[in-house]
Design an enzyme around this catalytic site. Sequence first.
Site, PDB file in Angstrom:
ATOM      1  N   LYS A  32       0.866  -1.184   0.000  1.00  0.00           N
ATOM      2  CA  LYS A  32       0.000   0.000   0.000  1.00  0.00           C
ATOM      3  C   LYS A  32       0.900   1.230   0.000  1.00  0.00           C
ATOM      4  O   LYS A  32       1.931   1.245   0.693  1.00  0.00           O
ATOM      5  CB  LYS A  32      -0.896  -0.029   1.237  1.00  0.00           C
ATOM      6  CG  LYS A  32      -1.890   1.124   1.322  1.00  0.00           C
ATOM      7  CD  LYS A  32      -2.812   0.975   2.534  1.00  0.00           C
ATOM      8  CE  LYS A  32      -3.842   2.101   2.630  1.00  0.00           C
ATOM      9  NZ  LYS A  32      -4.745   1.971   3.780  1.00  0.00           N
ATOM     10  N   SER A  84      -9.794   2.230   2.964  1.00  0.00           N
ATOM     11  CA  SER A  84      -8.912   2.958   2.081  1.00  0.00           C
ATOM     12  C   SER A  84      -7.923   2.053   1.339  1.00  0.00           C
ATOM     13  O   SER A  84      -7.301   2.487   0.379  1.00  0.00           O
ATOM     14  CB  SER A  84      -8.110   3.972   2.907  1.00  0.00           C
ATOM     15  OG  SER A  84      -7.294   3.297   3.845  1.00  0.00           O
ATOM     16  N   SER A 130     -10.149  -0.223   7.214  1.00  0.00           N
ATOM     17  CA  SER A 130      -9.587  -0.162   5.855  1.00  0.00           C
ATOM     18  C   SER A 130      -8.873  -1.409   5.357  1.00  0.00           C
ATOM     19  O   SER A 130      -8.489  -1.466   4.192  1.00  0.00           O
ATOM     20  CB  SER A 130      -8.635   1.014   5.735  1.00  0.00           C
ATOM     21  OG  SER A 130      -9.378   2.187   5.551  1.00  0.00           O
TER      22      SER A 130
HETATM   23  N1  GLN Z   1     -13.273   4.570   6.437  1.00  0.00           N
HETATM   24  C1  GLN Z   1     -12.677   5.009   7.644  1.00  0.00           C
HETATM   25  C2  GLN Z   1     -12.242   6.450   7.509  1.00  0.00           C
HETATM   26  O1  GLN Z   1     -12.535   7.028   6.526  1.00  0.00           O
HETATM   27  C3  GLN Z   1     -11.492   4.148   8.002  1.00  0.00           C
HETATM   28  C4  GLN Z   1     -10.306   4.392   7.179  1.00  0.00           C
HETATM   29  C5  GLN Z   1      -9.159   3.528   7.557  1.00  0.00           C
HETATM   30  O2  GLN Z   1      -9.316   2.513   8.214  1.00  0.00           O
HETATM   31  N2  GLN Z   1      -7.979   3.954   7.156  1.00  0.00           N
HETATM   32  O3  GLN Z   1     -11.630   7.008   8.353  1.00  0.00           O
END
Ligand code: GLN
Length: 489
Positions: free
Chosen positions: A76, A151, A175
């Site tokens: 990532k 994400s 995420s």
């Molecule tokens: N969807 C959540 C956010 O927008 C979690 C994102 C994540 O786990 N990086 O913060």
Amino acid sequence: MHNLTIAQLAKGLQSKDFSSVELTQHFLARIAELNPAYNAVITVTAEQALKAAAAADKRLAAGNAPALCGIPILHKDIFCTNGVRTSCGSKMLDNFIPPYSATVVENFEQAGAVVLGKTNMDEFAMGSSNETSFYGPVKNPWAIDCVPGGSSGGSAAAVAARLAPGATATDTGGSIRQPAALCGITGLKPTYGRVSRWGMIAFASSLDQGGPMARTAEDCALLLNCMASYDDKDSTCIDRDVPDYSADLNNSIKGLKIGVPKEYFSDGLHAGTEDAVRSALAELEAQGAELVEISLPNSALSVPAYYVIAPAEASANLSRFDGVKYGYRCEDPKDLNDLYTRTRAEGFGEEVQRRILIGTYCLSAGYYDAYYGKAQQVRQLIQQDFEKAFAQVDVIMGPTCPSPAFKFGSKGDDPVAMYLEDIYTIATNLAGLPGMSVPCGMVESKPVGLQIIGNYFDEARMLNVAHQYQQATDWHDQMPESIQQGAES
Ligand code: GLN
């Protein structure tokens, strides 16, 4: 070759059925051919990958090579990679080439894994759909008009499309698990502190945790064996032995107590997702596990608490991007103030700016106790709910997300609808617990995930249950139609 799992590829490499160079060329060819349709990979490091593969072949020939030696993976783009752009999905870091690698990246390097490139992601890991990336959205290989989740959507889509057999990802509020569920793969967020955060660009430091994504639990175990390590460069990393996560995969789950929280089967849950999750629970019951209804009474408070704590920490972490030290700098600043404000207004996208504003507000004098202090108290309550539950059961299970993958743009105007995507995943981050998503069915021709939540440092048990489930089912083996006509297998 791309249909083989990491465990199978490792066997093939050890027994010289193919070389790491051949394997690497195969996956690089798939990325070149198929990635334009998905936008899952944003940097390809072909030259370095082939060099690493040649070195891995030498190690393999010498014998005694580590399990992941010669296995191609993707990182990532939140993990710093020495000499290779690390953008975090943002214009702010579009030109950032780190002079060092994250500990996780180094661990894979030492194991002889081959890095094919970096995956697309929501900007600074903020999002549940990959629509906030500066590099454009990632497409879900199961339904090209739908989001892959976020994400870590680039990592999830790449594994689902067989562009790599495994990838690294991070999870601050879901995420790893949410995109794993939406793309039909397996993903694990370890206990907070199990995997070093050093060199992993910070979003919300008390919640962020790196973890593996692959098609099977068996492969996630192999990747976690490499990712988990004590690191004195990360003060929140826990100094605790790393067990062999592959060792207990074949244990029987007879007598395992599975807690099923009633709050996770509430109104917002898609009926098809609920059916798939209930069938998965029935399968585990048939294998000898016992289902116990439990309650996590403060579950509904997890999203509101998270959307105070995560933006607060993000506002502090992202203050370093000011146009002075590294990353984007606006053109012709008039003075220092102009440099700061224009750099940040031009360099950050809308969602990131929204979070910085919310976070700065929550931390400001006069509001700190009302918002941040209160959210921390709620966090405590959520943690206590889990403590009580784990006094009764071994693992907790429910859906990973409320519904299967949704269409692009369908939640774009409504941040709160987007935030609710993580309603079942966020509580584990607030408590620091490990969580996992395993493919458990198809709804409207799209995959859905079963979530497994474990007690602190109980990853081996979660992987054991997931592996036993995957021995009896084939949801993890299914392949999106859109990739079946890809490069020859
Ligand atoms: N969807 C959540 C956010 O927008 C979690 C994102 C994540 O786990 N990086 O913060």
